[in-house]
Design a protein around this motif. Structure first.
Motif, PDB file in Angstrom:
ATOM      1  N   LEU A 194      28.997  37.054  37.772  1.00  0.00           N
ATOM      2  CA  LEU A 194      29.913  37.305  36.663  1.00  0.00           C
ATOM      3  C   LEU A 194      31.295  37.698  37.180  1.00  0.00           C
ATOM      4  O   LEU A 194      32.318  37.270  36.629  1.00  0.00           O
ATOM      5  CB  LEU A 194      29.360  38.427  35.769  1.00  0.00           C
ATOM      6  N   SER A 195      31.319  38.515  38.229  1.00  0.00           N
ATOM      7  CA  SER A 195      32.596  38.948  38.800  1.00  0.00           C
ATOM      8  C   SER A 195      33.381  37.765  39.338  1.00  0.00           C
ATOM      9  O   SER A 195      34.619  37.715  39.222  1.00  0.00           O
ATOM     10  CB  SER A 195      32.355  39.972  39.908  1.00  0.00           C
TER      11      SER A 195
ATOM     12  N   THR B 203      36.449  41.315  42.606  1.00  0.00           N
ATOM     13  CA  THR B 203      35.610  41.727  43.723  1.00  0.00           C
ATOM     14  C   THR B 203      34.648  42.819  43.247  1.00  0.00           C
ATOM     15  O   THR B 203      35.074  43.772  42.593  1.00  0.00           O
ATOM     16  CB  THR B 203      36.458  42.274  44.881  1.00  0.00           C
ATOM     17  N   VAL B 204      33.367  42.653  43.569  1.00  0.00           N
ATOM     18  CA  VAL B 204      32.389  43.669  43.192  1.00  0.00           C
ATOM     19  C   VAL B 204      32.756  44.993  43.855  1.00  0.00           C
ATOM     20  O   VAL B 204      33.010  45.052  45.053  1.00  0.00           O
ATOM     21  CB  VAL B 204      30.964  43.247  43.610  1.00  0.00           C
ATOM     22  N   GLY B 205      32.825  46.035  43.051  1.00  0.00           N
ATOM     23  CA  GLY B 205      33.197  47.352  43.557  1.00  0.00           C
ATOM     24  C   GLY B 205      34.660  47.674  43.363  1.00  0.00           C
ATOM     25  O   GLY B 205      35.058  48.842  43.459  1.00  0.00           O
ATOM     26  N   ALA B 206      35.479  46.673  43.090  1.00  0.00           N
ATOM     27  CA  ALA B 206      36.901  46.899  42.823  1.00  0.00           C
ATOM     28  C   ALA B 206      37.063  47.179  41.335  1.00  0.00           C
ATOM     29  O   ALA B 206      37.296  46.271  40.530  1.00  0.00           O
ATOM     30  CB  ALA B 206      37.727  45.678  43.236  1.00  0.00           C
ATOM     31  N   ASN B 207      36.942  48.448  40.970  1.00  0.00           N
ATOM     32  CA  ASN B 207      36.840  48.813  39.553  1.00  0.00           C
ATOM     33  C   ASN B 207      37.974  49.704  39.060  1.00  0.00           C
ATOM     34  O   ASN B 207      37.857  50.314  37.993  1.00  0.00           O
ATOM     35  CB  ASN B 207      35.498  49.521  39.306  1.00  0.00           C
ATOM     36  N   ASP B 208      39.046  49.772  39.807  1.00  0.00           N
ATOM     37  CA  ASP B 208      40.195  50.547  39.338  1.00  0.00           C
ATOM     38  C   ASP B 208      40.917  49.737  38.263  1.00  0.00           C
ATOM     39  O   ASP B 208      41.439  48.649  38.535  1.00  0.00           O
ATOM     40  CB  ASP B 208      41.136  50.843  40.497  1.00  0.00           C
ATOM     41  N   PHE B 209      40.945  50.289  37.044  1.00  0.00           N
ATOM     42  CA  PHE B 209      41.472  49.520  35.918  1.00  0.00           C
ATOM     43  C   PHE B 209      42.965  49.228  36.083  1.00  0.00           C
ATOM     44  O   PHE B 209      43.470  48.229  35.563  1.00  0.00           O
ATOM     45  CB  PHE B 209      41.227  50.281  34.611  1.00  0.00           C
ATOM     46  N   LYS B 210      43.671  50.059  36.819  1.00  0.00           N
ATOM     47  CA  LYS B 210      45.098  49.825  37.012  1.00  0.00           C
ATOM     48  C   LYS B 210      45.373  48.940  38.223  1.00  0.00           C
ATOM     49  O   LYS B 210      46.203  48.031  38.166  1.00  0.00           O
ATOM     50  CB  LYS B 210      45.834  51.161  37.167  1.00  0.00           C
ATOM     51  N   ALA B 211      44.691  49.215  39.327  1.00  0.00           N
ATOM     52  CA  ALA B 211      45.027  48.549  40.590  1.00  0.00           C
ATOM     53  C   ALA B 211      44.305  47.223  40.804  1.00  0.00           C
ATOM     54  O   ALA B 211      44.820  46.353  41.517  1.00  0.00           O
ATOM     55  CB  ALA B 211      44.736  49.486  41.754  1.00  0.00           C
ATOM     56  N   ASP B 212      43.113  47.067  40.230  1.00  0.00           N
ATOM     57  CA  ASP B 212      42.276  45.911  40.578  1.00  0.00           C
ATOM     58  C   ASP B 212      42.301  44.769  39.557  1.00  0.00           C
ATOM     59  O   ASP B 212      41.732  43.710  39.812  1.00  0.00           O
ATOM     60  CB  ASP B 212      40.823  46.375  40.776  1.00  0.00           C
ATOM     61  N   ARG B 213      42.928  44.965  38.411  1.00  0.00           N
ATOM     62  CA  ARG B 213      43.006  43.862  37.446  1.00  0.00           C
ATOM     63  C   ARG B 213      44.075  42.848  37.862  1.00  0.00           C
ATOM     64  O   ARG B 213      45.049  43.181  38.544  1.00  0.00           O
ATOM     65  CB  ARG B 213      43.349  44.401  36.059  1.00  0.00           C
ATOM     66  N   LEU B 214      43.893  41.634  37.418  1.00  0.00           N
ATOM     67  CA  LEU B 214      44.895  40.585  37.654  1.00  0.00           C
ATOM     68  C   LEU B 214      45.921  40.624  36.529  1.00  0.00           C
ATOM     69  O   LEU B 214      45.568  40.791  35.360  1.00  0.00           O
ATOM     70  CB  LEU B 214      44.226  39.212  37.696  1.00  0.00           C
ATOM     71  N   ASN B 215      47.188  40.446  36.890  1.00  0.00           N
ATOM     72  CA  ASN B 215      48.204  40.333  35.849  1.00  0.00           C
ATOM     73  C   ASN B 215      48.234  38.902  35.315  1.00  0.00           C
ATOM     74  O   ASN B 215      47.455  38.037  35.751  1.00  0.00           O
ATOM     75  CB  ASN B 215      49.574  40.772  36.369  1.00  0.00           C
ATOM     76  N   GLU B 216      49.140  38.654  34.398  1.00  0.00           N
ATOM     77  CA  GLU B 216      49.169  37.331  33.742  1.00  0.00           C
ATOM     78  C   GLU B 216      49.411  36.211  34.743  1.00  0.00           C
ATOM     79  O   GLU B 216      48.730  35.176  34.703  1.00  0.00           O
ATOM     80  CB  GLU B 216      50.255  37.325  32.667  1.00  0.00           C
ATOM     81  N   GLU B 217      50.326  36.427  35.664  1.00  0.00           N
ATOM     82  CA  GLU B 217      50.627  35.386  36.652  1.00  0.00           C
ATOM     83  C   GLU B 217      49.434  35.129  37.560  1.00  0.00           C
ATOM     84  O   GLU B 217      49.098  33.978  37.871  1.00  0.00           O
ATOM     85  CB  GLU B 217      51.847  35.812  37.474  1.00  0.00           C
ATOM     86  N   GLN B 218      48.787  36.192  37.986  1.00  0.00           N
ATOM     87  CA  GLN B 218      47.622  36.039  38.867  1.00  0.00           C
ATOM     88  C   GLN B 218      46.465  35.357  38.153  1.00  0.00           C
ATOM     89  O   GLN B 218      45.738  34.575  38.756  1.00  0.00           O
ATOM     90  CB  GLN B 218      47.195  37.420  39.379  1.00  0.00           C
ATOM     91  N   ARG B 219      46.318  35.639  36.863  1.00  0.00           N
ATOM     92  CA  ARG B 219      45.247  34.984  36.105  1.00  0.00           C
ATOM     93  C   ARG B 219      45.503  33.483  36.001  1.00  0.00           C
ATOM     94  O   ARG B 219      44.567  32.680  36.106  1.00  0.00           O
ATOM     95  CB  ARG B 219      45.112  35.606  34.703  1.00  0.00           C
ATOM     96  N   LYS B 220      46.759  33.106  35.805  1.00  0.00           N
ATOM     97  CA  LYS B 220      47.095  31.684  35.710  1.00  0.00           C
ATOM     98  C   LYS B 220      46.854  30.984  37.042  1.00  0.00           C
ATOM     99  O   LYS B 220      46.298  29.878  37.092  1.00  0.00           O
ATOM    100  CB  LYS B 220      48.545  31.524  35.285  1.00  0.00           C
TER     101      LYS B 220
END
Length: 466
Positions: A126-127, A133-150
Motif C-alpha cells: 500500500l505504501s 517509505t514504510v516507517g516514514a510517518n512524519d506528517f509534515k516531513a514525509d508527505r509529498l507536495n503537489e509537485e512531487q506527487r505529479k
C-alpha cells in the motif's frame, strides 16, 4: 528465535502425525488442551477416558474425586472464566478498510490478517502505491507536495492523498501494537506453563501416561492466581505426582523430552540425550534473550520502585508480572540444562538473577498486618545488576556476586533458586479450582458473571450494581 512465532496452531500440529488407534485418538483432546486453558477437573475427565482400564483402583479413585466437579458431570455446567488465553486482537478492521480505500489491492482473509508478516507485506504494498517509505510517518516531513506527487504519477487530490497517508500511519502503529501484544501473549503462556505450547504431537503421543501428566500439569499451572497473602496452590499436586509416577514405571525415551519442556527439573533433564539437552538449552536461551528485551523496554518506560516492587498508580503490573514470570520460568529451565551439560563455569561467570513481580499495595499491607514482611528476594533483586544487562554483556554478575548478595540479606541462594535449580519437589493435595472475579473467589459462576459485569474487584470506579 521469537517465541511468539514458535507457537504452532493446533490443527497444523495435528496434521504432523495422525494417530490411527483408538487409544491415540483419546489423546487428541489432551493435546489440544495444551493450547487452551481448561480446568484441571476437566482434564482429569479426559485422563480417565484416555487411560481407561489401565488405571489401578486407587488411581482411578483419585481421578474420579477430581473429575467429580468437571463440567461434564458437575453441578455447574459453565464458568464465568474463559477457557482460552486472551489473544491479541489482529488488525482485521484495518485490513478490511485497506481493501475499501485501495480497491486495486486484494483483501486479506481473516486468517491472513492475523499473520504479522502478511500484514507487513500489505502495508509495504500500500505504501508503494503512495510512493511512501514504510516507517516514514512524519506528517509534515514525509508527505509529498503537489509537485512531487505529479512527478511520482499520483493522480489524486491532496485531500485523498492526506487521507491515505494518515490511514497508513495508523495502520503501521496498529501492526506494531499487535506485534508487541503477541510477544506479551507468548510471555504470559510461558510464565504459566513453560514451553508446553512447543511440544510436538509425535513426542506427546509416544506415552499415554506422559501425555496425561503433561496435559494435567499444564492445566494446573495455567490456573489463575487467587488474591491472597499466602502462596498459590501448587500445580504439582497429588494427581500430577500420580501420573508422573505411572510414567516412571514404564518410561519411553521421547516423552522425557516432552516433559522437560514443561518441567525442566534436574531429575527430568537427567534422562535426556546430550543432543536433546543442547536443543532444549538453546531453546531456553533464545527465550531468555527475547524476554530480556521485553523486560528492558518495559522497565525503561516505567517508574517502578525497585526496592519494594509495590505497584503505584499508573504502573503496568499486568505486563511486568507476565514478563517476570516468563523470565523466572525459563531461567529455571536454563539453569537445569546448564548444570546437566556440565556448564557450571558459564553459570559461575554469567549468573542470571531472578526478576521480582510487582505486588499490589493492598496485598503488601495485608502481609504487614498478618505479621509478614517484604520478601527477602526483593532486596537481592534490587542489589544485583538487571538481568537483561547481564545477559547482553552490559553488566557483570557472577555466581560469587549472587552468593555474597544473598548472604548479606539472609537468603539461602540454593534453596531459593538463585544459583542452582531447586532439587526437591513435593506434591500437594488437590485443591478444587475456584470461580474467580479479578482474583477473588466467588461461590457460584452465575454470581461471578454478574459481579464481573458490575465491575466488582476490578479497581475501577463503577456505578453499576448486580
Amino acid at each position: 528465535m521469537w517465541f511468539g512465532k514458535s507457537e504452532v496452531p493446533v490443527k497444523l500440529q495435528q496434521q504432523l502425525v495422525r494417530p490411527g488407534s483408538q487409544r491415540m485418538n483419546r489423546l487428541e483432546p489432551l493435546f489440544e488442551s495444551l493450547q487452551r486453558r481448561p480446568r484441571p477437573e476437566d482434564v482429569a475427565e479426559l485422563v480417565l477416558e484416555a487411560l481407561g482400564e489401565t488405571l489401578r483402583p486407587q488411581e482411578k479413585a483419585l481421578l474420579e474425586k477430581v473429575a467429580a466437579t468437571s463440567f461434564k458431570r458437575g453441578l455447574h455446567q459453565f464458568s464465568s472464566m474463559l477457557e482460552e488465553f486472551q489473544r491479541p486482537v489482529p488488525p482485521s478492521a484495518q485490513t478490511a478498510k485497506a481493501a475499501e480505500l485501495f480497491q486495486e489491492i486484494p483483501k486479506l482473509s481473516t486468517e491472513a490478517s492475523a499473520d504479522p508478516d502478511q500484514v507487513a507485506a500489505l502495508i509495504a504494498q500500500l505504501s508503494a502505491t503512495l510512493c511512501k517509505t514504510v516507517g516514514a510517518n512524519d506528517f509534515k516531513a514525509d508527505r509529498l507536495n503537489e509537485e512531487q506527487r505529479k512527478l511520482a504519477g499520483l493522480d489524486i487530490s491532496k485531500r485523498r492523498y492526506n487521507k491515505l497517508f494518515r490511514f497508513l500511519l495508523r495502520f503501521e502503529r496498529k501492526l506494531a501494537c499487535y506485534q508487541m501484544e503477541q510477544r506479551k501473549y507468548a510471555a504470559t503462556r510461558i510464565a504459566k506453563a513453560g514451553l508446553v505450547t512447543l511440544i510436538r504431537w509425535e513426542d506427546f503421543c509416544t506415552s499415554p501416561d506422559a501425555a496425561c501428566f503433561i496435559a494435567y500439569y499444564a492445566a494446573a499451572r495455567n490456573r489463575r492466581s487467587i488474591f491472597t497473602n499466602q502462596g498459590q496452590a501448587s500445580a504439582y499436586d497429588e494427581v500430577a505426582a500420580m501420573l508422573l509416577n505411572r510414567f516412571r514405571q514404564a518410561p519411553v525415551a521421547p516423552s522425557w523430552y516432552a516433559i522437560a519442556q514443561i518441567m525442566p527439573d534436574p531429575d527430568v533433564v537427567a534422562h535426556l540425550e546430550n543432543t536433546e539437552k543442547w536443543t532444549l538449552f538453546t531453546d531456553y536461551l533464545a527465550q531468555l534473550e527475547e524476554i530480556s528485551s521485553l523486560l528492558q523496554v518495559t522497565w525503561q518506560k516505567s517508574n517502578f520502585n525497585r526496592d519494594s516492587m509495590i505497584v503505584k498508580r499508573g504502573d503496568d503490573s499486568t505486563t511486568w508480572n507476565a514478563l517476570a514470570g516468563a523470565w523466572n520460568t525459563v531461567r529455571s529451565g536454563w539453569l537445569s540444562l546448564a548444570y546437566a551439560l556440565g556448564m557450571e563455569q558459564l553459570v559461575n561467570e554469567v549468573c542470571l538473577g531472578k526478576v521480582m513481580r510487582l505486588m499490589a499495595a493492598d496485598v503488601a499491607a495485608w502481609h504487614r498486618l498478618s505479621g509478614g514482611s517484604l520478601d527477602p528476594d526483593t532486596a537481592v533483586w534490587a542489589a544485583l545488576p538487571a538481568p537483561w544487562d547481564v545477559l547482553s554483556g552490559q553488566a557483570i554478575c557472577t555466581k560469587v556476586d549472587v552468593e555474597t548478595t544473598c548472604k548479606q540479606h539472609g537468603v539461602d541462594p540454593v534453596a531459593k533458586g538463585w544459583i542452582a535449580p531447586k532439587e526437591t519437589r513435593q506434591s500437594a493435595p488437590f485443591i478444587p479450582t475456584p470461580e474467580l472475579v479479578h482474583g477473588v473467589a466467588v461461590g457460584h459462576p452465575a454470581l461471578a458473571a454478574a459481579m464481573k459485569r458490575a465491575g466488582w474487584f476490578s479497581g475501577k470506579t463503577t456505578s453499576r450494581h448486580p
